[in-house]
Design an enzyme around this catalytic site. Structure first.
Site, short mmCIF file in Angstrom:
data_model
loop_
_atom_site.label_atom_id
_atom_site.label_comp_id
_atom_site.label_asym_id
_atom_site.label_seq_id
_atom_site.Cartn_x
_atom_site.Cartn_y
_atom_site.Cartn_z
N SER A 148 32.99 22.99 36.64
CA SER A 148 34.19 23.03 37.47
C SER A 148 35.25 22.08 36.92
O SER A 148 34.94 21.00 36.43
CB SER A 148 33.84 22.63 38.91
OG SER A 148 35.01 22.43 39.68
N HIS A 158 35.53 26.31 34.29
CA HIS A 158 35.99 27.39 35.15
C HIS A 158 37.51 27.32 35.33
O HIS A 158 38.03 26.25 35.68
CB HIS A 158 35.33 27.29 36.53
CG HIS A 158 34.30 28.33 36.78
ND1 HIS A 158 32.98 28.18 36.39
CD2 HIS A 158 34.36 29.53 37.39
CE1 HIS A 158 32.29 29.25 36.75
NE2 HIS A 158 33.11 30.09 37.35
N LEU A 205 53.33 33.22 39.02
CA LEU A 205 53.51 31.87 38.45
C LEU A 205 53.63 31.96 36.94
O LEU A 205 54.56 31.42 36.34
CB LEU A 205 52.36 30.96 38.86
CG LEU A 205 52.34 29.56 38.24
CD1 LEU A 205 53.61 28.79 38.60
CD2 LEU A 205 51.11 28.79 38.68
N TYR A 225 25.87 35.67 36.99
CA TYR A 225 25.43 34.40 36.40
C TYR A 225 24.09 34.52 35.68
O TYR A 225 23.31 35.46 35.93
CB TYR A 225 25.33 33.32 37.47
CG TYR A 225 26.68 32.82 37.93
CD1 TYR A 225 27.17 31.59 37.52
CD2 TYR A 225 27.47 33.59 38.77
CE1 TYR A 225 28.41 31.13 37.94
CE2 TYR A 225 28.72 33.15 39.20
CZ TYR A 225 29.19 31.92 38.77
OH TYR A 225 30.41 31.48 39.17
N ASP A 276 59.93 34.53 33.68
CA ASP A 276 58.85 34.58 34.68
C ASP A 276 57.50 34.17 34.13
O ASP A 276 56.53 34.08 34.89
CB ASP A 276 58.77 35.96 35.34
CG ASP A 276 58.50 37.08 34.34
OD1 ASP A 276 58.10 36.79 33.20
OD2 ASP A 276 58.67 38.25 34.71
N THR A 328 58.87 28.08 36.63
CA THR A 328 59.41 29.07 37.56
C THR A 328 58.30 29.64 38.43
O THR A 328 57.17 29.80 37.98
CB THR A 328 60.11 30.21 36.82
OG1 THR A 328 59.16 30.91 36.00
CG2 THR A 328 61.26 29.70 35.97
N SER A 359 57.32 31.27 32.43
CA SER A 359 57.47 29.82 32.29
C SER A 359 56.75 29.11 33.43
O SER A 359 56.80 29.56 34.58
CB SER A 359 58.95 29.43 32.30
OG SER A 359 59.65 30.06 31.25
#
Length: 730
Positions: A310, A259, A90, A535, A666, A671, A668
């Site tokens: 989150s 996160h 991605l 954590y 690739d 796309t 971007s």
């Protein structure tokens, strides 16, 4: 379809799955040992791009960011889900390096924000080894901070401790080398392009971008302490702005607690999630008419105390019934904990990532424009290695406690509302489960009474500090580090501090500086730095054993130990006695050249009457803005040699010059590159271009670039090109 549980603790299907899990675990451990080979691991020289930072009368540099990934990694790191294998791209992953130096070059500080889940100890040691071979003692363990953004959609396989091998199928040297190379290259380019500059600090509140995913843990903190804050998350963004001595814009570092899990555990596309996309948005704003990853302005959105924070702002609900599961155990009446998930503000995970990234970017843009507090003063840095399994902590004049050997609790296996676990584990477990404890005892060994007692009230699921075969399962030796740039103190922490843990640490460090003549320090926490230790909760949060507490591996007094250690670093910096700090025990560098369960790659084959790069499904002749263009191509099985080159380009035909101009690549956001592994060493790629508003009408085409593999590891480049098509506004 879900049904109500009977009185039996497990269905026949669950018993079958449990049996299979046990067998798979046993086989995995056995194969890890069989694949274990010793030998000195080698480091490669870097090969990517980067930038640096500025200070009044100090030096600064910025350049294009470094690409980290050689392509689609076989396994992704973050959700500990073995089913989450890489299936495409991605956005690219980048390393963004900033170097600040004194005018006389007597001191330097390096901060690197990296689009990966976390910095592993192996990664840190490999980077320092390469830096020493190149620069001698200029860049060292005390003045180099490596911080992961914590994207859960990046590569795995770059850890040397056994626990992390299990979900990423071992130590994957191509992934490790690509990340090492990217980080080093980013530092190289920053080093080569230092210039005089100035730094400005600003801070402001980011709204509608986060929730506390363990509010019942947070409520265990004292009421008087909670009353000092308006929210159960840290909403403040801290912004460091950089310009050269003539006022030309160079870059920024932003620290904000959230996160990067807007892309959930069903995602198979490599990407940098919300924080990484915020970086791309800011860089494209400043680097006009350039592609992502190009241009001189660099924007790093770095992690902070995000442990219980989150971006899935709609909160937890039962995905089978739609009702809320915002309860201490995060469970649903039907289906249990596995049905309780949190969702982001968008229509899907892509939309949620975009919304959160835009919120963060817009606040950063506002803070950047109004930044006026100039940083002046000297550079300082302090670092120690500490055996976190055995730190004695002086709580008060009469009470001393100590940390524990690493261990994970039962609620660790439950996961979180951002990514649930498996079977019947739930958050908030303060008692063990005889069934799972018996399996653990038979397979991995029973925890010692000492470990059980030390971790109370945590019911120990995995006593990782007592598991050393074929290598230790968790680190004992941990980095603690602070770097100061004038009145800014960057506290580099080796894990995920919860909201209140981070607040206590910041206040303690600020107080320590103030009590030794350095009042008014601005303290920021940089998360996921140098080594990963899961954590860090407060003592009070630890008592209710939700996921974050079960993953606090050094026991209930972990935070108190870190506060004591970081106070010591702050005191040494304030009193100018850093040279007197003991360096501590050096961490191990295991002699592992390759240890992986990733299957060997066979030679690639094209189907009958086809060759690599042939188009399988051609584009349409015309598309409208707002629609998606799809292209299917027969590619190679492997994605190699693509570190600094594109897998794909979207190109627009320019009639004036009679040539094609690249307008998307690739990296971007619009796309998407999907790879599907087929049978008989065959695979295919589908390229999507989501045509956004503002796309200029005209003639376009899509190109794909790859390599295929023949026998004896011979790789051959190829490309595939779509037919030309029209984009219209109609």
């Amino acid at each position: 379809m879900c049904r109500q549980r009977t009185k039996l603790p497990f269905s026949f299907l669950e018993i079958a799955l449990i049996t299979l899990l046990v067998l798979m675990t046993a086989v995995t451990v056995a194969l890890l040992v069989l694949h274990f080979v010793t030998g000195e691991s080698s480091s490669s020289n870097g090969k990517l791009s980067s930038f640096g930072s500025a200070q009044e009368e100090k030096y600064i540099q910025t350049n294009t960011p470094c690409i980290l990934s050689d392509g689609t990694p076989p396994f992704q790191m973050g959700y500990a889900n073995p089913d989450q294998v890489g299936g495409g791209l991605l956005t690219r992953l980048y390393s963004r390096a900033f170097i600040v130096a004194e005018p006389d070059d007597s001191r330097r500080v390096v901060f690197v924000s990296i689009d990966i889940g976390m910095v592993s100890q192996r990664l840190r040691l490999e980077v320092l080894k390469v830096l020493k071979s190149k620069y001698g003692e200029l860049y060292r363990r005390d003045n180099v901070i490596l911080s992961g953004t914590h994207t859960h959609s990046g590569p795995g396989g770059y850890f040397q401790y056994t626990l992390f091998w299990i979900t990423s199928k071992g130590l994957i040297k191509p992934n490790l080398n690509a990340i090492v190379n990217g980080i080093v290259k980013s530092i190289d380019i920053a080093h080569q392009n230092m210039k005089r500059g100035r730094l400005f600090l600003n801070r402001g509140v980011v709204e509608n971008s986060q929730i506390n995913r363990s509010p019942y843990s947070y409520l265990q903190n004292p009421a008087f302490e909670r009353s000092r804050y308006s929210a159960n998350t840290d909403k403040e963004m801290v912004m460091l702005k950089m310009v050269d001595e003539k006022g030309h814009e160079l870059g920024l570092i932003s620290w904000f607690a959230v996160h990067p899990v807007s892309m959930n555990n069903t995602n198979h596309l490599v990407n940098s999630d919300n924080m990484g996309y915020a970086s791309v948005l800011f860089e494209q704003e400043k680097n006009k008419d350039t592609l992502p990853g190009e241009g001189s302005f660099v924007a790093a959105f770095a992690s902070s105390n995000l442990g219980d924070v989150s971006p899935n702002t709609k909160g937890p609900f039962c995905i089978n019934t739609g009702e809320s599961c915002d309860n201490p155990q995060s469970t649903c009446p039907v289906g249990g904990a596995s049905m309780c998930m949190a969702m982001g503000p968008g229509t899907d995970m892509f939309d949620s990532t975009r919304i959160i990234a835009q919120n963060i970017y817009l606040k950063a843009k506002e803070l950047y424009a109004s930044a006026a507090q100039e940083l002046t003063g000297p550079l300082r840095s302090a670092h120690q290695w500490v055996n976190m399994s055995d730190v004695r902590v002086q709580l008060n004049a009469t009470h001393t406690v100590k940390t524990c050997k690493p261990a994970l609790g039962h609620s660790f296996a439950a996961g979180t509302i951002d990514g649930v676990g498996a079977f019947n584990f739930t958050q908030g477990a303060v008692e063990g489960d005889p069934f799972w404890d018996n399996i653990r005892d038979q397979l991995l060994g029973e925890p010692s009474n000492e470990t059980k007692a030390c971790h109370q009230p945590k019911p120990v699921l995995f006593s990782t500090g007592e598991m050393t075969w074929p290598h230790p399962w968790h680190p004992d030796i941990v980095d603690v580090q602070i770097a100061t740039i004038g009145s800014l103190a960057i506290v580099a922490v080796p894990g995920e501090f919860t909201t209140m843990s981070g607040r206590r640490l910041r206040e303690a460090v600020q107080s320590e500086f103030g009590s030794h003549g350095t009042a008014g320090m601005d303290v920021v926490i940089a998360g996921l730095c140098n080594v990963y230790t899961h954590y860090i909760t407060t003592y009070e949060e630890y008592q209710v054993q939700r996921y974050e507490a079960a993953s606090t591996i050094y026991g209930p007094h972990t935070l108190s130990a870190y506060i004591q250690l970081y106070r010591g670093l702050a005191r040494a910096i304030a009193m100018n006695t850093v040279q007197d700090l003991p360096s501590g025990p050096e961490p191990p560098l295991f002699n592992v050249t390759s240890l992986t369960l990733v299957p060997a790659v066979s030679p690639d084959r094209a189907p009958a009457n086809k060759t690599f790069g042939d188009v399988l499904q051609e584009v349409n002749g015309q598309y409208r803005v707002g629609h998606a263009c799809l292209l299917s191509i027969w590619p190679t099985l492997l994605f190699l040699f693509q570190t600094e080159h594109n897998f794909l380009t979207v190109e627009r035909y320019t009639s004036i010059s009679g040539s094609w101009q690249v307008v998307q690549n690739d990296a971007s956001w619009d796309t998407r590159f999907y790879w599907t592994k087929g049978s008989s060493s065959q695979s295919n790629v589908t390229i999507e271009w989501h045509i956004s508003s503002g796309t200029e009408p005209g003639t376009y085409r899509i190109q794909y670039f790859g390599h295929y593999r023949r026998l004896f590891k011979q790789f051959h480049p190829f490309k595939g090109t779509s037919a030309a098509f029209e984009i219209t506004n109609l």
